[in-house]
Scaffold this motif. Structure first.
Motif, PDB file in Angstrom:
ATOM      1  N   ASP B  90       1.103  -0.668  -0.538  1.00 51.20           N
ATOM      2  CA  ASP B  90      -0.042   0.118  -0.004  1.00 51.20           C
ATOM      3  C   ASP B  90       1.029   1.257   0.171  1.00 51.20           C
ATOM      4  OD1 ASP B  90      -2.548  -1.548   2.217  1.00 51.20           O
ATOM      5  OD2 ASP B  90      -2.384  -1.421   0.481  1.00 51.20           O
ATOM      6  N   TYR B  91       0.373   1.924  -0.599  1.00 51.40           N
ATOM      7  CA  TYR B  91       1.027   3.373  -0.876  1.00 51.40           C
ATOM      8  C   TYR B  91       0.388   4.449  -0.946  1.00 51.40           C
ATOM      9  CZ  TYR B  91       5.531   0.875  -3.125  1.00 51.40           C
ATOM     10  OH  TYR B  91       6.377   0.322  -3.655  1.00 51.40           O
ATOM     11  N   HIS B  92       0.830   5.298   0.752  1.00 50.59           N
ATOM     12  CA  HIS B  92       0.169   6.343   0.942  1.00 50.59           C
ATOM     13  C   HIS B  92       0.977   7.412   0.840  1.00 50.59           C
ATOM     14  CE1 HIS B  92      -1.995   3.435   3.850  1.00 50.59           C
ATOM     15  NE2 HIS B  92      -0.677   3.060   3.995  1.00 50.59           N
ATOM     16  N   CYS B  93       0.584   9.080   0.666  1.00 52.21           N
ATOM     17  CA  CYS B  93       0.754  10.411   0.438  1.00 52.21           C
ATOM     18  C   CYS B  93       0.164  10.699   1.725  1.00 52.21           C
ATOM     19  CB  CYS B  93       0.265  11.034  -0.447  1.00 52.21           C
ATOM     20  SG  CYS B  93      -1.325  11.228  -1.042  1.00 52.21           S
ATOM     21  N   GLY B  94       1.012  11.168   2.492  1.00 51.07           N
ATOM     22  CA  GLY B  94       1.002  11.984   3.384  1.00 51.07           C
ATOM     23  C   GLY B  94       0.971  13.695   3.499  1.00 51.07           C
ATOM     24  N   ALA B  95       0.402  14.931   3.879  1.00 51.35           N
ATOM     25  CA  ALA B  95       1.237  16.570   4.080  1.00 51.35           C
ATOM     26  C   ALA B  95       0.607  17.301   5.368  1.00 51.35           C
ATOM     27  CB  ALA B  95       0.616  17.366   2.442  1.00 51.35           C
ATOM     28  N   ASP B  96       2.081  17.867   6.151  1.00 52.70           N
ATOM     29  CA  ASP B  96       1.373  18.378   7.631  1.00 52.70           C
ATOM     30  C   ASP B  96       0.895  19.916   6.465  1.00 52.70           C
ATOM     31  OD1 ASP B  96       4.302  20.361   7.331  1.00 52.70           O
ATOM     32  OD2 ASP B  96       4.714  18.781   6.652  1.00 52.70           O
ATOM     33  N   HIS B  97      -0.191  20.585   7.413  1.00 57.89           N
ATOM     34  CA  HIS B  97      -1.054  21.553   7.833  1.00 57.89           C
ATOM     35  C   HIS B  97      -0.691  21.611   8.938  1.00 57.89           C
ATOM     36  CE1 HIS B  97      -3.567  24.510   6.740  1.00 57.89           C
ATOM     37  NE2 HIS B  97      -4.838  23.968   7.297  1.00 57.89           N
ATOM     38  N   GLY B  98      -0.503  23.324   8.649  1.00 58.34           N
ATOM     39  CA  GLY B  98      -0.251  24.011  10.449  1.00 58.34           C
ATOM     40  C   GLY B  98      -0.199  25.646   9.996  1.00 58.34           C
ATOM     41  N   SER B  99      -0.361  26.186  11.066  1.00 57.09           N
ATOM     42  CA  SER B  99       0.388  27.377  11.542  1.00 57.09           C
ATOM     43  C   SER B  99       0.847  27.847  13.239  1.00 57.09           C
ATOM     44  CB  SER B  99      -0.430  28.380  11.092  1.00 57.09           C
ATOM     45  OG  SER B  99      -1.740  28.721  12.331  1.00 57.09           O
ATOM     46  N   GLY B 100       0.961  29.118  13.183  1.00 54.05           N
ATOM     47  CA  GLY B 100       1.400  29.273  14.813  1.00 54.05           C
ATOM     48  C   GLY B 100      -0.064  28.723  15.670  1.00 54.05           C
ATOM     49  N   SER B 101      -0.791  27.797  15.858  1.00 58.00           N
ATOM     50  CA  SER B 101      -1.612  28.289  16.126  1.00 58.00           C
ATOM     51  C   SER B 101      -2.772  27.145  16.149  1.00 58.00           C
ATOM     52  CB  SER B 101      -3.564  29.291  15.941  1.00 58.00           C
ATOM     53  OG  SER B 101      -3.956  29.523  15.238  1.00 58.00           O
ATOM     54  N   ASN B 102      -2.114  25.564  14.807  1.00 55.11           N
ATOM     55  CA  ASN B 102      -2.172  24.825  14.850  1.00 55.11           C
ATOM     56  C   ASN B 102      -1.573  23.739  13.953  1.00 55.11           C
ATOM     57  OD1 ASN B 102      -3.671  26.393  12.538  1.00 55.11           O
ATOM     58  ND2 ASN B 102      -4.840  23.984  11.342  1.00 55.11           N
ATOM     59  N   PHE B 103      -2.077  22.556  14.109  1.00 59.10           N
ATOM     60  CA  PHE B 103      -1.021  21.897  13.085  1.00 59.10           C
ATOM     61  C   PHE B 103      -2.000  20.304  12.756  1.00 59.10           C
ATOM     62  CE2 PHE B 103       2.626  19.762  11.641  1.00 59.10           C
ATOM     63  CZ  PHE B 103       2.247  18.403  12.401  1.00 59.10           C
ATOM     64  N   VAL B 104      -1.878  19.388  11.658  1.00 57.74           N
ATOM     65  CA  VAL B 104      -2.273  18.835  11.507  1.00 57.74           C
ATOM     66  C   VAL B 104      -1.438  17.817  10.009  1.00 57.74           C
ATOM     67  CG1 VAL B 104      -4.042  19.508  10.073  1.00 57.74           C
ATOM     68  CG2 VAL B 104      -4.568  17.583  11.273  1.00 57.74           C
ATOM     69  N   LEU B 105      -1.982  16.572  10.412  1.00 64.40           N
ATOM     70  CA  LEU B 105      -1.132  16.029   9.335  1.00 64.40           C
ATOM     71  C   LEU B 105      -2.203  14.700   8.477  1.00 64.40           C
ATOM     72  CD1 LEU B 105       1.769  13.261  11.162  1.00 64.40           C
ATOM     73  CD2 LEU B 105       1.845  15.654   9.380  1.00 64.40           C
ATOM     74  N   VAL B 106      -2.996  14.861   7.666  1.00 64.67           N
ATOM     75  CA  VAL B 106      -3.503  14.905   6.426  1.00 64.67           C
ATOM     76  C   VAL B 106      -2.975  13.786   5.799  1.00 64.67           C
ATOM     77  CG1 VAL B 106      -5.217  16.809   6.356  1.00 64.67           C
ATOM     78  CG2 VAL B 106      -3.157  16.427   4.704  1.00 64.67           C
ATOM     79  N   PHE B 107      -3.968  12.428   5.396  1.00 62.36           N
ATOM     80  CA  PHE B 107      -3.318  11.277   4.270  1.00 62.36           C
ATOM     81  C   PHE B 107      -4.493  10.535   3.326  1.00 62.36           C
ATOM     82  CE2 PHE B 107      -0.001  10.130   6.891  1.00 62.36           C
ATOM     83  CZ  PHE B 107       0.101  10.438   7.881  1.00 62.36           C
ATOM     84  N   GLY B 108      -3.663  10.827   2.539  1.00 60.10           N
ATOM     85  CA  GLY B 108      -4.565  10.431   1.412  1.00 60.10           C
ATOM     86  C   GLY B 108      -4.964   8.846   1.479  1.00 60.10           C
ATOM     87  N   GLY B 109      -5.849   8.063   1.239  1.00 56.76           N
ATOM     88  CA  GLY B 109      -6.924   7.483   2.024  1.00 56.76           C
ATOM     89  C   GLY B 109      -5.890   5.503   0.848  1.00 56.76           C
TER      90      GLY B 109
END
Lengths: 118, 116
Positions: B90-109
């Protein structure tokens, strides 16, 4: 060699608690942001929580906010996840992963399975 | 935060090449994406990070030269040449998203790659 080794998973009843640990080696743990990511059986990856290198900044996914607590002990090169009020939908393999803002999530552990069931 | 979209499956014959795609949602064309390989029963293994200019930083430990990446617009591509049986994963892609007040890692299916 960078290594991340999770432990602490198991079978727990709904409403119960578990504490996961992640032992880090092969790098300067105190310099790196860390995360917990989970994967339900047969499903994709879901981010759970983030902690900065010093431990001063913490974020949670909405799905676990108020129930899970991330922490770290840089003197022991360890990352933790305290999980309370567990639900069936928390059943997953939990991975610790090194990475953060604008930084590749470049090392992952082998995971520890948490099963929430009566 | 961005949404990452991957086709659920792909296949390629032994020795052939395949390109896997991860598509960012509109408005996030400047985002970098990480590619991960996950073999059955194992944790994800970092392959490499890709932006619109191509690879960002270094490949993951032990990733062969057969693996390469490209980025264009909202798409981030992982190409595997001379496919081997061991590439079935299985091959997944992911990206980090954030600023000074939030952070999240998001992934494809995730995309399940079958080697024929």
């Amino acid at each position: 060699e960078v290594q991340l080794v999770e432990s602490g998973g198991g079978l727990v009843q709904p409403g119960g608690s578990l504490r996961l640990s992640c032992a880090a080696s092969g790098f300067t743990f105190s310099s790196y942001e860390m995360n917990w990511v989970r994967q339900a059986p047969g499903k994709g990856l879901e981010w759970v929580s983030y902690i900065s290198s010093s431990g001063s900044t913490i974020y949670y996914a909405d799905s676990v906010k108020g129930r899970f607590t991330i922490s770290r002990d840089n003197a022991k090169n360890s990352l933790y996840l305290q999980m309370n009020s567990l639900r069936a939908e928390d059943t997953a393999v939990y991975y610790c992963a090194r990475g953060g803002l604008d930084t590749a999530t470049d090392y992952w552990g082998q995971g520890t399975l948490v099963t929430v069931s009566s | 935060q961005p949404v990452l979209t991957q086709p659920p499956s792909a296949s390629a014959s032994l020795g052939a090449s395949v390109t896997l795609t991860c598509t960012l949602s509109s408005g996030y064309s400047n985002y970098k994406v990480d590619w991960y390989q996950q073999r059955p029963g194992k944790g994800p293994r970092f392959v490499m990070r890709v932006g619109t200019g191509g690879i960002v930083g270094s490949k993951g430990d032990g990733i062969p030269d057969r693996f390469s990446v490209l980025g264009s617009g909202l798409n981030r591509y992982l190409t595997i040449k001379n496919i081997q049986e061991e590439d079935e994963s299985d091959y997944h892609c992911g990206a980090d998203h954030g600023s000074g007040s939030n952070f999240v890692l998001v992934f494809g299916g995730g995309t399940k790659l079958t080697v024929l």
